[in-house]
Design a protein around this motif. Structure first.
Motif, PDB file in Angstrom:
ATOM      1  N   GLN A  13       0.828  -1.194   0.000  1.00  0.00           N
ATOM      2  CA  GLN A  13       0.000   0.000   0.000  1.00  0.00           C
ATOM      3  C   GLN A  13       0.870   1.255   0.000  1.00  0.00           C
ATOM      4  O   GLN A  13       2.047   1.210   0.402  1.00  0.00           O
ATOM      5  CB  GLN A  13      -0.918   0.001   1.220  1.00  0.00           C
ATOM      6  CG  GLN A  13      -1.959  -1.107   1.198  1.00  0.00           C
ATOM      7  CD  GLN A  13      -2.941  -0.999   2.344  1.00  0.00           C
ATOM      8  OE1 GLN A  13      -2.610  -0.489   3.403  1.00  0.00           O
ATOM      9  NE2 GLN A  13      -4.166  -1.468   2.130  1.00  0.00           N
ATOM     10  N   PRO A  87       1.863   5.167  -5.513  1.00  0.00           N
ATOM     11  CA  PRO A  87       1.348   4.427  -6.672  1.00  0.00           C
ATOM     12  C   PRO A  87       2.181   4.651  -7.934  1.00  0.00           C
ATOM     13  O   PRO A  87       2.318   3.737  -8.755  1.00  0.00           O
ATOM     14  CB  PRO A  87      -0.068   4.984  -6.821  1.00  0.00           C
ATOM     15  CG  PRO A  87      -0.469   5.346  -5.423  1.00  0.00           C
ATOM     16  CD  PRO A  87       0.784   5.878  -4.796  1.00  0.00           C
ATOM     17  N   THR A 122       4.148  -3.324  -7.053  1.00  0.00           N
ATOM     18  CA  THR A 122       2.837  -2.706  -7.247  1.00  0.00           C
ATOM     19  C   THR A 122       2.443  -1.998  -5.961  1.00  0.00           C
ATOM     20  O   THR A 122       2.440  -2.607  -4.889  1.00  0.00           O
ATOM     21  CB  THR A 122       1.786  -3.752  -7.610  1.00  0.00           C
ATOM     22  OG1 THR A 122       2.200  -4.460  -8.792  1.00  0.00           O
ATOM     23  CG2 THR A 122       0.440  -3.089  -7.876  1.00  0.00           C
ATOM     24  N   SER A 124      -0.537   0.142  -4.214  1.00  0.00           N
ATOM     25  CA  SER A 124      -1.933   0.513  -4.297  1.00  0.00           C
ATOM     26  C   SER A 124      -2.195   1.770  -3.472  1.00  0.00           C
ATOM     27  O   SER A 124      -1.524   2.029  -2.474  1.00  0.00           O
ATOM     28  CB  SER A 124      -2.820  -0.625  -3.795  1.00  0.00           C
ATOM     29  OG  SER A 124      -2.576  -0.878  -2.430  1.00  0.00           O
TER      30      SER A 124
END
Length: 125
Positions: A13, A87, A122, A124
């Protein structure tokens, strides 16, 4: 034959941290300048960070103050510590080795001779 293997990617995150590792085989990492690059979907590969054999470093402006590149010659490994992830940091991350100039710190991909297969990061929101 020189091989580079990245590891440590994953799904996190925004605000989290990750540490990527790049282990080189076939030759000791001591004699190489190393770099990290990344490529997001639909975008060109971009420079992230580089470190030479004496520990000199440089960073892309977009990661300065959040990412740290380091090396452990005894473990034949280079690291990319990534903090405060955003992100926009989502990409496949590649490490690369500059064979001929261990004292060079370069952001040009064409200066590197060997590349790893990449690891996905990745982030988020």
């Amino acid at each position: 034959q020189v091989q580079l293997v990245e590891s440590g990617g994953g799904l996190v995150q925004a605000g989290d941290s990750l540490r990527l590792s790049c282990t080189i085989s076939g030759r000791t990492v001591r004699y190489y300048a190393m770099g990290w690059f990344r490529q997001a979907p639909g975008k060109e590969r971009e420079f992230v960070a580089a470190i030479n054999w004496t520990g000199g470093r440089t960073y892309a402006d977009s990661v300065k103050g959040r990412f740290t590149v380091a090396r452990d010659n005894g473990k034949n490994t280079v690291y990319l510590q990534m903090n405060s992830l955003k992100p926009d940091d989502t990409a496949v991350y590649y490490c690369a080795a500059d064979r001929g100039h261990p004292d060079r710190i370069t952001s040009w991909g064409t200066d590197y001779d060997y590349w790893g297969q990449g690891t996905q990061v990745t982030v988020s929101s």
